[in-house]
Design a protein around this motif. Structure first.
Motif, PDB file in Angstrom:
ATOM      1  N   GLY A   1      55.246  55.950  45.663  1.00  0.00           N
ATOM      2  CA  GLY A   1      55.237  54.960  46.735  1.00  0.00           C
ATOM      3  C   GLY A   1      55.131  53.557  46.166  1.00  0.00           C
ATOM      4  N   GLU A   2      54.931  52.622  47.091  1.00  0.00           N
ATOM      5  CA  GLU A   2      54.927  51.210  46.709  1.00  0.00           C
ATOM      6  C   GLU A   2      53.528  50.750  46.268  1.00  0.00           C
ATOM      7  N   ALA A   3      52.603  50.804  47.186  1.00  0.00           N
ATOM      8  CA  ALA A   3      51.246  50.319  46.938  1.00  0.00           C
ATOM      9  C   ALA A   3      50.350  50.871  48.034  1.00  0.00           C
ATOM     10  N   PRO A   4      49.054  50.954  47.776  1.00  0.00           N
ATOM     11  CA  PRO A   4      48.154  51.449  48.821  1.00  0.00           C
ATOM     12  C   PRO A   4      48.136  50.509  50.029  1.00  0.00           C
ATOM     13  N   GLY A   5      47.990  51.093  51.222  1.00  0.00           N
ATOM     14  CA  GLY A   5      47.750  50.314  52.429  1.00  0.00           C
ATOM     15  C   GLY A   5      46.265  50.390  52.773  1.00  0.00           C
TER      16      GLY A   5
ATOM     17  N   PRO B   1      46.463  57.993  47.684  1.00  0.00           N
ATOM     18  CA  PRO B   1      47.763  57.529  48.194  1.00  0.00           C
ATOM     19  C   PRO B   1      48.217  58.325  49.424  1.00  0.00           C
ATOM     20  N   PHE B   2      48.951  57.667  50.301  1.00  0.00           N
ATOM     21  CA  PHE B   2      49.611  58.306  51.448  1.00  0.00           C
ATOM     22  C   PHE B   2      48.666  59.185  52.276  1.00  0.00           C
TER      23      PHE B   2
ATOM     24  N   HIS C   1      61.495  55.535  52.606  1.00  0.00           N
ATOM     25  CA  HIS C   1      60.041  55.521  52.752  1.00  0.00           C
ATOM     26  C   HIS C   1      59.709  56.330  54.019  1.00  0.00           C
TER      27      HIS C   1
ATOM     28  N   SER D   1      52.208  57.359  57.231  1.00  0.00           N
ATOM     29  CA  SER D   1      53.281  57.715  56.287  1.00  0.00           C
ATOM     30  C   SER D   1      52.953  59.020  55.574  1.00  0.00           C
TER      31      SER D   1
ATOM     32  N   ASN E   1      51.574  55.577  43.190  1.00  0.00           N
ATOM     33  CA  ASN E   1      52.189  54.328  43.648  1.00  0.00           C
ATOM     34  C   ASN E   1      52.569  53.442  42.466  1.00  0.00           C
TER      35      ASN E   1
ATOM     36  N   GLU F   1      44.709  53.964  52.549  1.00  0.00           N
ATOM     37  CA  GLU F   1      44.628  54.426  51.156  1.00  0.00           C
ATOM     38  C   GLU F   1      43.509  53.687  50.420  1.00  0.00           C
TER      39      GLU F   1
HETATM   40  N1  URA Z   1      52.872  53.517  51.520  1.00  0.00           N
HETATM   41  C1  URA Z   1      53.003  53.499  50.185  1.00  0.00           C
HETATM   42  O1  URA Z   1      54.002  53.052  49.657  1.00  0.00           O
HETATM   43  N2  URA Z   1      52.000  54.005  49.459  1.00  0.00           N
HETATM   44  C2  URA Z   1      50.903  54.538  50.006  1.00  0.00           C
HETATM   45  O2  URA Z   1      50.048  55.002  49.269  1.00  0.00           O
HETATM   46  C3  URA Z   1      50.811  54.553  51.402  1.00  0.00           C
HETATM   47  C4  URA Z   1      51.800  54.035  52.146  1.00  0.00           C
END
Ligand code: URA
Length: 198
Positions: free
Chosen positions: A40-44, A53-54, A158, A58, A80, A47
């Motif tokens: 993934g991209e980065a924690p939200g 993560p995730f 995504h 999502s 991520n 997370e």
């Molecule tokens: N979206 C992401 O790209 N990474 C996460 O960990 C959660 C949502």
């Protein structure tokens, strides 16, 4: 670059804005020898608060698509590009991606999966090192170099894209099925045969 503890970063202060916005570093989760890695991209926010993560909406989309192909979240590794939550969930900046790159490369080298699935535009471009039209390229596989080694990568939407555009849901599920197939895990084309079982 600070040392990693196995597959985990315990302490890092390379990105001042992320150090400010995070409440913790969110490392990858799942088996350290997984055949399938999701990137993934980065924690939200979720997370960041749970440290995994995730785990938000999502994550539910991903979990459900995995279940459809006979996989549990615990069967795969999820990580991520950037391990700290960006402020207001903005995209990670170039230098932040670069600062975290070594951690990702170390994780991928150590896990040595059959396939890495990039979830969305930022991770696809980061992994493939080129511009990617995710909707158009979803489901395509190519080999990428990670240091000395080559790794197989699959472009995917995504999971959040399926929340805003229902027509993307089907594509997402097809790509996850393809991922399981390419990695040789899950039920493969078992969707059909399991229907036949009932
Ligand atoms: N979206 C992401 O790209 N990474 C996460 O960990 C959660 C949502």
């Amino acid at each position: 670059m600070e040392e990693m503890d196995g597959l985990c970063v315990r302490d890092c202060t390379r990105c001042p804005e992320l150090v400010e916005s995070r409440s913790r570093i969110v490392n990858g989760t799942g088996p350290d020898d997984a055949e399938l890695v999701f990137l993934g991209e980065a924690p939200g926010a979720n997370e960041d608060s749970e440290g995994e993560p995730f785990v938000g909406r999502s994550g539910s989309v991903l979990d459900s698509a995995l279940r459809d192909v006979g996989l549990a979240r615990a069967d795969v590794r999820i990580t991520n590009c950037v391990r700290c939550r960006p402020p207001e969930n903005r995209d990670p900046k170039k230098d932040e991606l670069a600062n975290c790159r070594g951690y990702l490369e170390t994780e991928l080298r150590r896990v040595d999966p059959s396939l890495v699935v990039s979830l969305g535009k930022v991770p696809s471009q980061h992994l493939l090192g080129r511009s990617v039209a995710v909707t158009k390229e979803a489901g395509t596989v190519e080999d990428v170099r990670i240091g000395e080694e080559s790794i197989r990568a699959l472009v995917c939407l995504h999971p959040a894209a399926t929340l805003y555009d229902r027509s993307q849901k089907e594509t997402f599920e097809e790509v996850i099925a393809r991922a399981a197939d390419v990695a040789g895990v899950g039920e493969g084309d078992g969707g059909q045969s399991s229907l036949g079982d009932f």
